[in-house]
Design a protein around this motif. Structure first.
Motif, mmCIF file in Angstrom:
data_model
loop_
_atom_site.group_PDB
_atom_site.id
_atom_site.type_symbol
_atom_site.label_atom_id
_atom_site.label_comp_id
_atom_site.label_asym_id
_atom_site.label_seq_id
_atom_site.Cartn_x
_atom_site.Cartn_y
_atom_site.Cartn_z
ATOM 1 N N UNK A 4 63.671 -49.408 19.356
ATOM 2 C CA UNK A 4 63.652 -50.311 18.502
ATOM 3 C C UNK A 4 62.455 -51.343 19.302
ATOM 4 N N UNK A 5 61.553 -52.064 18.556
ATOM 5 C CA UNK A 5 60.738 -52.964 18.929
ATOM 6 C C UNK A 5 60.661 -54.220 18.521
ATOM 7 N N UNK A 6 59.952 -55.335 19.346
ATOM 8 C CA UNK A 6 59.712 -56.441 18.904
ATOM 9 C C UNK A 6 58.187 -56.568 18.683
ATOM 10 N N UNK A 41 70.106 -44.622 23.919
ATOM 11 C CA UNK A 41 70.463 -43.052 24.260
ATOM 12 C C UNK A 41 71.921 -42.799 24.043
ATOM 13 N N UNK A 42 72.523 -41.889 23.141
ATOM 14 C CA UNK A 42 73.507 -41.644 23.032
ATOM 15 C C UNK A 42 73.948 -40.363 23.844
ATOM 16 N N UNK A 47 73.057 -50.712 16.525
ATOM 17 C CA UNK A 47 72.951 -49.230 16.342
ATOM 18 C C UNK A 47 74.075 -48.641 16.782
ATOM 19 N N UNK A 48 74.575 -48.801 17.975
ATOM 20 C CA UNK A 48 75.817 -48.298 18.333
ATOM 21 C C UNK A 48 76.874 -48.399 17.483
ATOM 22 N N UNK A 102 71.017 -56.829 21.433
ATOM 23 C CA UNK A 102 72.005 -57.046 20.317
ATOM 24 C C UNK A 102 71.365 -56.004 19.293
ATOM 25 N N UNK A 103 70.042 -55.533 19.198
ATOM 26 C CA UNK A 103 69.866 -54.492 18.184
ATOM 27 C C UNK A 103 70.316 -53.011 18.389
ATOM 28 N N UNK A 104 70.296 -52.628 19.759
ATOM 29 C CA UNK A 104 71.034 -51.581 20.298
ATOM 30 C C UNK A 104 72.523 -51.687 19.906
#
Ligand SMILES: CC(C)(COP(=O)(O)OP(=O)(O)OC[C@H]1O[C@@H](n2cnc3c(N)ncnc32)[C@H](O)[C@@H]1OP(=O)(O)O)[C@@H](O)C(=O)NCCC(=O)NCCS
Length: 172
Positions: free
Chosen positions: A46-48, A61-62, A95-96, A90-92
């Motif tokens: 994800x980027x800003x 990374x899962x 995604x999780x 928070x974006x991660x």
């Protein structure tokens, strides 16, 4: 006032992402990530994006059915202290949650930042062996001084399976 959006990374972002990360990997705050490495893991990132300028990155990374790592978190110096680091983490977490992975951890020198976001410190030995497969490439591997932090995402926040977004539909 500049507008910053937090969004999934695209191939065209990679050179700029590598530059953001390089500033901190030179100072040994992050593991080095080559452009090739970023391309190969692009779905994790994800980027800003500040009006076309990449000013922050993070990757999720899962590792397994219930464990994911927040990696390569960086906000360019001039853009720090604007909540971008928090929004990237928070974006991660989102995604999780979307992937039904409830436990998120990071290996970090900024444990206080993560504690501020609801993480707590855990012994590194508690992390499964496979977590260290990337770390073997780090020159500090034998004397790693990073701190492990983790957060269990609330069960209520984990969406039921049928809520996972469907990007396309077909009938066969
Ligand atoms: C760590 C980093 C990503 C933080 O990014 P940032 O955009 O400056 O942080 P934010 O503005 O989102 O901070 C969110 C909150 O955490 C707090 N915070 C930020 N850095 C902190 C730190 N080092 N220790 C404690 N709290 C911190 C902020 O005060 C803010 O608090 P508030 O919500 O009460 O206002 C950034 O400093 C960075 O890129 N550091 C270098 C690379 C690095 O160490 N990455 C981490 C690898 S795991």
């Amino acid at each position: 006032m500049n507008q910053v959006i937090i969004r999934r990374a695209e191939a065209g972002d990679v050179p700029a992402m590598a530059l953001v990360l390089a500033k901190f990997s030179q100072d040994k705050l992050l593991l080095d990530r080559s452009e090739d490495d970023i391309y190969q893991h692009l779905q994790e990132f994800v980027v800003a994006d500040c009006e076309g300028l990449i000013v922050g990155t993070v990757a999720l990374h899962i590792y397994g059915s219930n464990l994911a790592e927040i990696r390569s978190l960086a906000v360019s110096k001039d853009f720090q202290k604007n909540n971008l680091g928090k929004m990237l983490v928070q974006a991660c977490e989102t995604m999780a949650e979307e992937l039904h992975v409830a436990l998120v951890f990071a290996l970090t020198y900024v444990s206080d930042f993560f504690i501020h976001l609801g993480y707590h410190i855990v012994p590194k030995e508690a992390l499964p062996y496979k977590v260290w497969t990337v770390c073997v490439h780090c020159e500090k591997f034998s004397h790693c001084d990073e701190i492990a932090v983790q957060k269990r995402l609330s069960d209520e926040m984990i969406k039921p399976m049928h809520m996972i977004p469907i990007y396309n539909k077909t009938e066969i």
